[in-house]
Design a protein around this motif. Sequence first.
Motif, PDB file in Angstrom:
ATOM      1  N   VAL A 210      59.302  51.649 -15.947  1.00  0.00           N
ATOM      2  CA  VAL A 210      59.444  51.497 -17.399  1.00  0.00           C
ATOM      3  C   VAL A 210      58.633  52.567 -18.122  1.00  0.00           C
ATOM      4  CG1 VAL A 210      58.778  50.042 -19.352  1.00  0.00           C
ATOM      5  CG2 VAL A 210      60.063  49.063 -17.457  1.00  0.00           C
ATOM      6  N   ARG A 211      57.436  52.840 -17.646  1.00  0.00           N
ATOM      7  CA  ARG A 211      56.619  53.881 -18.272  1.00  0.00           C
ATOM      8  C   ARG A 211      57.330  55.236 -18.207  1.00  0.00           C
ATOM      9  NH1 ARG A 211      52.453  51.390 -15.018  1.00  0.00           N
ATOM     10  NH2 ARG A 211      51.133  50.025 -16.277  1.00  0.00           N
ATOM     11  N   GLU A 212      57.916  55.535 -17.059  1.00  0.00           N
ATOM     12  CA  GLU A 212      58.583  56.823 -16.887  1.00  0.00           C
ATOM     13  C   GLU A 212      59.830  56.923 -17.757  1.00  0.00           C
ATOM     14  OE1 GLU A 212      58.936  58.385 -12.880  1.00  0.00           O
ATOM     15  OE2 GLU A 212      57.497  56.890 -12.168  1.00  0.00           O
ATOM     16  N   ILE A 213      60.579  55.836 -17.836  1.00  0.00           N
ATOM     17  CA  ILE A 213      61.761  55.833 -18.691  1.00  0.00           C
ATOM     18  C   ILE A 213      61.352  55.976 -20.161  1.00  0.00           C
ATOM     19  CG2 ILE A 213      63.715  54.433 -19.493  1.00  0.00           C
ATOM     20  CD1 ILE A 213      63.779  53.225 -16.628  1.00  0.00           C
ATOM     21  N   ALA A 214      60.267  55.318 -20.543  1.00  0.00           N
ATOM     22  CA  ALA A 214      59.780  55.412 -21.925  1.00  0.00           C
ATOM     23  C   ALA A 214      59.442  56.856 -22.286  1.00  0.00           C
ATOM     24  CB  ALA A 214      58.560  54.513 -22.110  1.00  0.00           C
ATOM     25  N   TYR A 215      58.818  57.592 -21.350  1.00  0.00           N
ATOM     26  CA  TYR A 215      58.496  59.000 -21.615  1.00  0.00           C
ATOM     27  C   TYR A 215      59.737  59.780 -22.033  1.00  0.00           C
ATOM     28  CZ  TYR A 215      53.987  58.428 -19.155  1.00  0.00           C
ATOM     29  OH  TYR A 215      52.738  58.041 -18.761  1.00  0.00           O
ATOM     30  N   ARG A 216      60.839  59.477 -21.400  1.00  0.00           N
ATOM     31  CA  ARG A 216      62.069  60.222 -21.655  1.00  0.00           C
ATOM     32  C   ARG A 216      62.684  59.877 -23.005  1.00  0.00           C
ATOM     33  NH1 ARG A 216      60.573  60.384 -16.808  1.00  0.00           N
ATOM     34  NH2 ARG A 216      61.315  61.913 -15.293  1.00  0.00           N
ATOM     35  N   HIS A 217      62.148  58.861 -23.650  1.00  0.00           N
ATOM     36  CA  HIS A 217      62.592  58.500 -24.998  1.00  0.00           C
ATOM     37  C   HIS A 217      61.478  58.753 -26.028  1.00  0.00           C
ATOM     38  CE1 HIS A 217      66.460  56.489 -23.975  1.00  0.00           C
ATOM     39  NE2 HIS A 217      65.877  56.360 -22.797  1.00  0.00           N
ATOM     40  N   ASN A 218      60.517  59.582 -25.637  1.00  0.00           N
ATOM     41  CA  ASN A 218      59.368  59.883 -26.512  1.00  0.00           C
ATOM     42  C   ASN A 218      58.654  58.606 -26.944  1.00  0.00           C
ATOM     43  OD1 ASN A 218      59.644  62.751 -26.534  1.00  0.00           O
ATOM     44  ND2 ASN A 218      61.341  62.546 -27.980  1.00  0.00           N
ATOM     45  N   MET A 219      58.481  57.715 -25.989  1.00  0.00           N
ATOM     46  CA  MET A 219      57.784  56.452 -26.217  1.00  0.00           C
ATOM     47  C   MET A 219      56.698  56.273 -25.167  1.00  0.00           C
ATOM     48  SD  MET A 219      60.930  53.791 -26.848  1.00  0.00           S
ATOM     49  CE  MET A 219      62.271  54.118 -27.995  1.00  0.00           C
ATOM     50  N   MET A 220      55.798  55.347 -25.439  1.00  0.00           N
ATOM     51  CA  MET A 220      54.813  54.913 -24.462  1.00  0.00           C
ATOM     52  C   MET A 220      54.905  53.404 -24.314  1.00  0.00           C
ATOM     53  SD  MET A 220      51.382  57.183 -25.035  1.00  0.00           S
ATOM     54  CE  MET A 220      50.637  56.412 -23.586  1.00  0.00           C
ATOM     55  N   ALA A 221      54.983  52.960 -23.073  1.00  0.00           N
ATOM     56  CA  ALA A 221      55.029  51.529 -22.773  1.00  0.00           C
ATOM     57  C   ALA A 221      53.636  51.087 -22.334  1.00  0.00           C
ATOM     58  CB  ALA A 221      56.036  51.258 -21.666  1.00  0.00           C
ATOM     59  N   SER A 222      53.151  50.007 -22.928  1.00  0.00           N
ATOM     60  CA  SER A 222      51.812  49.509 -22.594  1.00  0.00           C
ATOM     61  C   SER A 222      51.893  48.094 -22.029  1.00  0.00           C
ATOM     62  CB  SER A 222      50.908  49.494 -23.828  1.00  0.00           C
ATOM     63  OG  SER A 222      49.655  48.906 -23.500  1.00  0.00           O
ATOM     64  N   PHE A 223      51.279  47.919 -20.850  1.00  0.00           N
ATOM     65  CA  PHE A 223      51.216  46.607 -20.214  1.00  0.00           C
ATOM     66  C   PHE A 223      49.827  45.995 -20.351  1.00  0.00           C
ATOM     67  CE2 PHE A 223      54.938  48.535 -18.391  1.00  0.00           C
ATOM     68  CZ  PHE A 223      55.801  47.486 -18.137  1.00  0.00           C
ATOM     69  N   MET A 224      49.061  46.455 -21.345  1.00  0.00           N
ATOM     70  CA  MET A 224      47.782  45.811 -21.640  1.00  0.00           C
ATOM     71  C   MET A 224      47.995  44.326 -21.908  1.00  0.00           C
ATOM     72  SD  MET A 224      45.509  48.242 -24.156  1.00  0.00           S
ATOM     73  CE  MET A 224      44.247  46.975 -24.308  1.00  0.00           C
ATOM     74  N   ALA A 225      47.010  43.526 -21.531  1.00  0.00           N
ATOM     75  CA  ALA A 225      47.138  42.088 -21.755  1.00  0.00           C
ATOM     76  C   ALA A 225      47.066  41.745 -23.240  1.00  0.00           C
ATOM     77  CB  ALA A 225      46.036  41.348 -21.000  1.00  0.00           C
ATOM     78  N   LYS A 226      46.289  42.513 -24.003  1.00  0.00           N
ATOM     79  CA  LYS A 226      46.094  42.197 -25.423  1.00  0.00           C
ATOM     80  C   LYS A 226      45.715  43.478 -26.168  1.00  0.00           C
ATOM     81  CE  LYS A 226      45.361  38.701 -28.508  1.00  0.00           C
ATOM     82  NZ  LYS A 226      46.321  37.625 -28.837  1.00  0.00           N
ATOM     83  N   TRP A 227      46.703  44.175 -26.706  1.00  0.00           N
ATOM     84  CA  TRP A 227      46.390  45.450 -27.351  1.00  0.00           C
ATOM     85  C   TRP A 227      45.935  45.262 -28.797  1.00  0.00           C
ATOM     86  CZ3 TRP A 227      48.099  48.258 -31.569  1.00  0.00           C
ATOM     87  CH2 TRP A 227      49.227  47.784 -32.242  1.00  0.00           C
ATOM     88  N   ASN A 228      46.270  44.113 -29.389  1.00  0.00           N
ATOM     89  CA  ASN A 228      45.913  43.870 -30.783  1.00  0.00           C
ATOM     90  C   ASN A 228      45.543  42.396 -30.923  1.00  0.00           C
ATOM     91  OD1 ASN A 228      46.215  43.145 -33.645  1.00  0.00           O
ATOM     92  ND2 ASN A 228      47.138  45.170 -33.922  1.00  0.00           N
ATOM     93  N   ILE A 229      44.350  42.134 -31.427  1.00  0.00           N
ATOM     94  CA  ILE A 229      43.845  40.764 -31.490  1.00  0.00           C
ATOM     95  C   ILE A 229      44.685  39.877 -32.401  1.00  0.00           C
ATOM     96  CG2 ILE A 229      42.259  41.061 -33.422  1.00  0.00           C
ATOM     97  CD1 ILE A 229      41.614  39.141 -30.119  1.00  0.00           C
ATOM     98  N   HIS A 230      45.456  40.486 -33.293  1.00  0.00           N
ATOM     99  CA  HIS A 230      46.256  39.713 -34.247  1.00  0.00           C
ATOM    100  C   HIS A 230      47.672  39.430 -33.731  1.00  0.00           C
ATOM    101  CE1 HIS A 230      43.059  40.219 -37.130  1.00  0.00           C
ATOM    102  NE2 HIS A 230      43.138  41.527 -37.016  1.00  0.00           N
ATOM    103  N   LEU A 231      47.997  39.944 -32.548  1.00  0.00           N
ATOM    104  CA  LEU A 231      49.338  39.765 -31.993  1.00  0.00           C
ATOM    105  C   LEU A 231      49.268  39.026 -30.663  1.00  0.00           C
ATOM    106  CD1 LEU A 231      50.762  43.351 -32.686  1.00  0.00           C
ATOM    107  CD2 LEU A 231      51.340  41.253 -33.919  1.00  0.00           C
TER     108      LEU A 231
END
Length: 452
Positions: A230-251
């Motif tokens: 998924v990360r590699e495919i995201a690169y090809r769409h000028n995106m970044m995929a994050s599998f962090m458990a909690k990237w934003n405390i409000h989400l």
Amino acid sequence: MDKEKIIQSITDSKESKVKIAVADIDGVLRGKYIHKHKFLDSLDKTIGLCDVIFGWDSGDVCYDNSEVTGWHSGYPDAKAKIDITTFRQIPWEGSTPFFLADFSQDKKYAESTCPRSLLKRVNEECESMGFKAMFAQEFEWFNFKGKPDEMPQSGFQQPEPVTPGMFGYSVLRTSLNQAYCNDIFEMMEAFNVPLEGIHTETGPGVYEAAILYDDVISAADKAVLFKSGVREIAYRHNMMASFMAKWNIHLPGSGGHIHQSLWDKKGETNLFFDGNGSNGMSEIMEHYIAGQLACLPDILPMFAPTVNSYKRISHGDWAPSTVTWGIDNRTTAVRVIPLNKTNTRIESRVPGADTNPYLAITAALASGLYGIKHQLKLSIPQSVGNAYQDKNREELPDSLLKATEKMTTSKIAKELFGDAFVNHFTKTREWEWRQFMNQVTDWELKRYFEII
């Protein structure tokens, strides 16, 4: 394809290179391209990979507390064995042949550091008990606009999700990035990581995908390859995929839930189902659940391996913080899904998307088998309703430090995984905590810089 056909396919291919990879202790794929002649020559042998892959963290900073490898050992080669049964072709790399490897034939690393070897060892025990383990992991992850070199330049401040708003199960939002969504579904299928489904989750730019279930080793392989793919495919769409458990405390956080069941050796009978049992559960299933609940506090770092993992747990947003189980209850640690003789299973809801799938799946299977071996009774009452509000249940450690301290001295953990693995793994988690404590965060600067 059998071994002979795979070898013939590689031999006849116009492609001169093959890609191989192993998973490190964090579940990060480490690998390289090798010439196909070297690959063919290595099939009945082993191939050397510098053991620093087990001697550093996810940021390539070398541990100072590892006994297995380090400056004291000179970082020698570890002997990896390519698993020819993992053959697949990478559709986003011109169908380059790809194989996974592990260190199951190198005793030193098989016992202490190699996640895939650990799972193979536990699965051997499972099979010796007369069971065939069927597993599947599902992931939630956030997607952001931008490239890997842009995020660090901004200090990872205010990354822009690819879609706005809280819009779970949205048919509208998937159409906004239809090419990306289609590529994930179709390329994963071509990569032999078939998906049961994919949809948006609640939150800006967040998707969830469920991988089709398989035998436990293949399921773990597919989970590891899904995250990397998924990360590699995201690169090809000028995106970044994050599998962090909690990237934003409000989400909401990102889960990595594990679905599992035990079958007979032939894979014909689901041993978790009993039409005459309570809620359709067999005695084996009850022992399995009891084992998972009994072991969970002692092996939590395998389900919650980072400092960030504990920002997801304990906040009541689809991530349990207590030792609980319930029938089709998504607020419990173990969700029992007693459907029928084909689909009856359990779902472990504690793991986050940041898990190393090999370790999380190993922990789930080993702890369930522990319950069967010790004939544990499912004595913990079923949780009905909102288990997040049930404060009478045993609470899980609420930080990586506390969880690691508990696992370090746990007799259960050592019984499940062996002293060598527990010693090495907990040292890597101690290191992870120390790296966090050595940092000065934005929160500290905002809170203390002027007023204290």
